[in-house]
Design a protein around this motif. Structure first.
Motif, mmCIF file in Angstrom:
data_model
loop_
_atom_site.group_PDB
_atom_site.id
_atom_site.type_symbol
_atom_site.label_atom_id
_atom_site.label_comp_id
_atom_site.label_asym_id
_atom_site.label_seq_id
_atom_site.Cartn_x
_atom_site.Cartn_y
_atom_site.Cartn_z
ATOM 1 N N PRO A 81 51.253 46.420 51.323
ATOM 2 C CA PRO A 81 51.037 46.226 51.022
ATOM 3 C C PRO A 81 52.245 44.612 50.766
ATOM 4 O O PRO A 81 53.071 44.633 50.357
ATOM 5 C CB PRO A 81 51.079 46.895 49.834
ATOM 6 N N GLU A 82 51.268 43.599 50.742
ATOM 7 C CA GLU A 82 51.690 42.300 49.412
ATOM 8 C C GLU A 82 52.141 42.794 47.650
ATOM 9 O O GLU A 82 50.927 43.369 47.567
ATOM 10 C CB GLU A 82 51.171 40.771 49.673
ATOM 11 N N LEU A 83 52.045 42.391 47.212
ATOM 12 C CA LEU A 83 52.937 42.049 45.780
ATOM 13 C C LEU A 83 52.577 41.302 45.141
ATOM 14 O O LEU A 83 53.343 40.319 44.970
ATOM 15 C CB LEU A 83 54.039 43.075 45.850
ATOM 16 N N LYS A 84 51.420 41.132 44.735
ATOM 17 C CA LYS A 84 51.666 39.376 43.701
ATOM 18 C C LYS A 84 51.064 39.113 42.272
ATOM 19 O O LYS A 84 50.743 40.996 41.737
ATOM 20 C CB LYS A 84 49.928 39.460 44.160
ATOM 21 N N LEU A 85 51.350 38.410 41.702
ATOM 22 C CA LEU A 85 51.536 38.528 40.378
ATOM 23 C C LEU A 85 50.250 38.410 39.464
ATOM 24 O O LEU A 85 49.614 37.097 40.207
ATOM 25 C CB LEU A 85 52.583 37.590 39.960
ATOM 26 N N LEU A 86 49.645 38.612 38.570
ATOM 27 C CA LEU A 86 48.566 38.981 38.398
ATOM 28 C C LEU A 86 48.664 38.060 37.079
ATOM 29 O O LEU A 86 49.731 38.182 36.096
ATOM 30 C CB LEU A 86 47.713 40.246 37.864
ATOM 31 N N CYS A 87 48.325 37.017 36.476
ATOM 32 C CA CYS A 87 48.426 36.336 35.596
ATOM 33 C C CYS A 87 47.176 35.191 34.748
ATOM 34 O O CYS A 87 46.599 35.427 35.701
ATOM 35 C CB CYS A 87 49.642 35.671 35.301
ATOM 36 N N GLY A 88 46.831 34.758 33.705
ATOM 37 C CA GLY A 88 46.289 33.854 33.126
ATOM 38 C C GLY A 88 46.824 32.128 33.542
ATOM 39 O O GLY A 88 47.637 31.980 33.757
ATOM 40 N N ALA A 89 45.239 31.449 32.528
ATOM 41 C CA ALA A 89 46.074 30.373 33.392
ATOM 42 C C ALA A 89 47.116 29.420 32.839
ATOM 43 O O ALA A 89 48.216 28.936 33.203
ATOM 44 C CB ALA A 89 44.908 29.050 33.323
ATOM 45 N N ASP A 90 47.713 29.927 31.403
ATOM 46 C CA ASP A 90 48.626 29.570 30.247
ATOM 47 C C ASP A 90 50.024 30.115 31.209
ATOM 48 O O ASP A 90 50.954 29.168 30.360
ATOM 49 C CB ASP A 90 48.450 30.014 28.888
ATOM 50 N N PHE A 91 49.731 31.224 31.804
ATOM 51 C CA PHE A 91 51.261 31.212 32.714
ATOM 52 C C PHE A 91 52.311 30.451 33.751
ATOM 53 O O PHE A 91 53.089 30.210 33.893
ATOM 54 C CB PHE A 91 51.548 32.682 33.731
#
Length: 282
Positions: free
Chosen positions: A160-170
Motif C-alpha cells: 500500500p501507499e501511505l499518505k499523510l491526511l491533514c487540514g489546509a492549515d498544515f
C-alpha cells in the motif's frame, strides 16, 4: 496455465492506500473522523486508466484500505494536552463504529516528541512488514504454483501507499521559519504524499504554487474540498466543556461519557477564558 481474469486485472489496477493523521486528538471530534471519510471518497473517485474506468463500485485509481489516527506523545508540550492514555482511549471509543479507521498508540508512547516524517517512516515500515508476511504466506500456501505469472498473480498482495491526511492549515506550517527541515518536507511529499482537506475560503493550491518544492511534487498532493462546512474545533470543545456547556452531537457520546467519568477538561472559568481561540459563550 490459467491467466488472470479481466475482473482480477481491474481489481489489481487499483492502488491500495493507508491514510495517516497525526495530531493531538484532544479530544477526538466528529470532524477528525469526517476528514478520513472525505479523503477516502476523494481517492476512490480519482480517474483510472480508460480501459478500467467503468468499475462501478470503485471508479477511482485508489482504494483506501485503512485509516490510522496517531495521537502525539505527552512531551509535545501543548497547553491543555491531557494524558496520552486518555487521548488514545477516547479515540478508540470514537472509532468503535468505524470498520476501517483505528487509533495507533506508537507515537503517543514515545519518550520525546516525534517528528511527523518519523511517524510516517514507522507506519511505512509496519505496512512493509505486513506486505512481506502476506507474500511469504502466499508462497508457502501454494509452493508448487507458478504464482508470479499464472492464476495466483491476481491474488498477490500489493504494497500500500501511505499518505499523510491533514487540514489546509498544515500546508501553511511549511512556510513557518525553522519549523520544518527542508529534507523532511521533501520526503513527505515525494515518498509518501499528502491528502489535504480544504475548507470554504481557503486556497491551499496557492500555497503549493508559491513553493518550488511543493509545486514540483504537486502530483502527490491531493486537495479535497469540504463542501459541507464543518467548523468543529477541539479547542472550542475543550472550552465548552470547562464552562459546563453541552458538546452533544459534536463529539461521540462514548467520548462525552469518558470525559465525565475521568473529569477531563474541567479547568476553572479563568483558565477557560485564556484558551487560545476560545469564543464559547459565557
Amino acid at each position: 496455465m490459467r491467466k488472470c481474469s479481466l475482473k482480477g486485472r481491474r481489481m489489481r489496477s487499483r492502488i491500495p492506500v493507508i491514510l495517516l493523521a497525526c495530531g493531538s486528538f484532544n479530544p477526538t471530534t466528529n470532524m477528525h473522523m469526517r476528514l478520513f471519510e472525505l479523503a477516502r471518497d476523494h481517492l476512490h473517485q480519482t480517474v483510472l486508466p480508460v480501459e478500467v474506468a467503468y468499475i462501478p463500485r470503485f471508479p477511482g485509481r485508489y482504494e483506501v484500505i485503512e485509516g490510522i489516527m496517531s495521537p502525539v506523545s505527552d512531551n509535545y508540550g501543548k497547553k491543555g494536552l491531557v494524558s496520552a492514555r486518555h487521548r488514545v482511549a477516547m479515540a478508540k471509543l470514537a472509532l468503535e463504529t468505524s470498520d476501517w479507521i483505528r487509533v495507533d498508540p506508537w507515537e503517543s508512547q514515545q519518550d520525546t516528541w516525534t517528528e511527523t516524517v518519523k511517524v510516517l517512516r514507522h507506519h511505512y515500515n509496519e505496512a512493509l512488514r505486513a506486505f512481506q508476511s502476506k507474500k511469504e504466506l502466499m508462497r508457502n500456501k501454494h509452493p508448487t504454483e507458478n504464482s508470479a505469472e499464472d492464476s495466483l498473480s491476481c491474488q498477490q498482495p500489493v504494497l500500500p501507499e501511505l499518505k499523510l491526511l491533514c487540514g489546509a492549515d498544515f500546508l501553511q506550517t511549511f512556510k513557518t521559519p525553522n519549523l520544518w527541515k527542508e529534507e523532511d518536507i521533501k520526503e513527505i511529499v515525494e515518498k509518501f504524499g499528502l491528502v489535504c482537506i480544504s475548507r470554504a475560503g481557503s486556497d491551499p493550491s496557492q500555497l503549493i504554487q508559491e513553493s518550488d518544492l511543493l509545486s514540483k511534487f504537486q502530483h502527490n498532493i491531493f486537495l479535497v474540498r469540504e463542501w459541507i462546512q464543518n467548523e468543529i474545533s477541539a479547542t472550542q470543545i475543550r472550552c465548552a466543556l470547562c464552562r459546563g456547556l453541552s458538546v452533544k452531537y459534536l463529539i461521540p457520546d462514548a467520548v462525552i461519557a469518558y470525559i465525565a467519568q475521568h473529569s477531563l477538561y474541567t479547568a476553572t472559568r479563568a483558565a477557560c477564558c485564556s484558551l487560545s481561540g476560545c469564543t464559547a459563550q459565557q
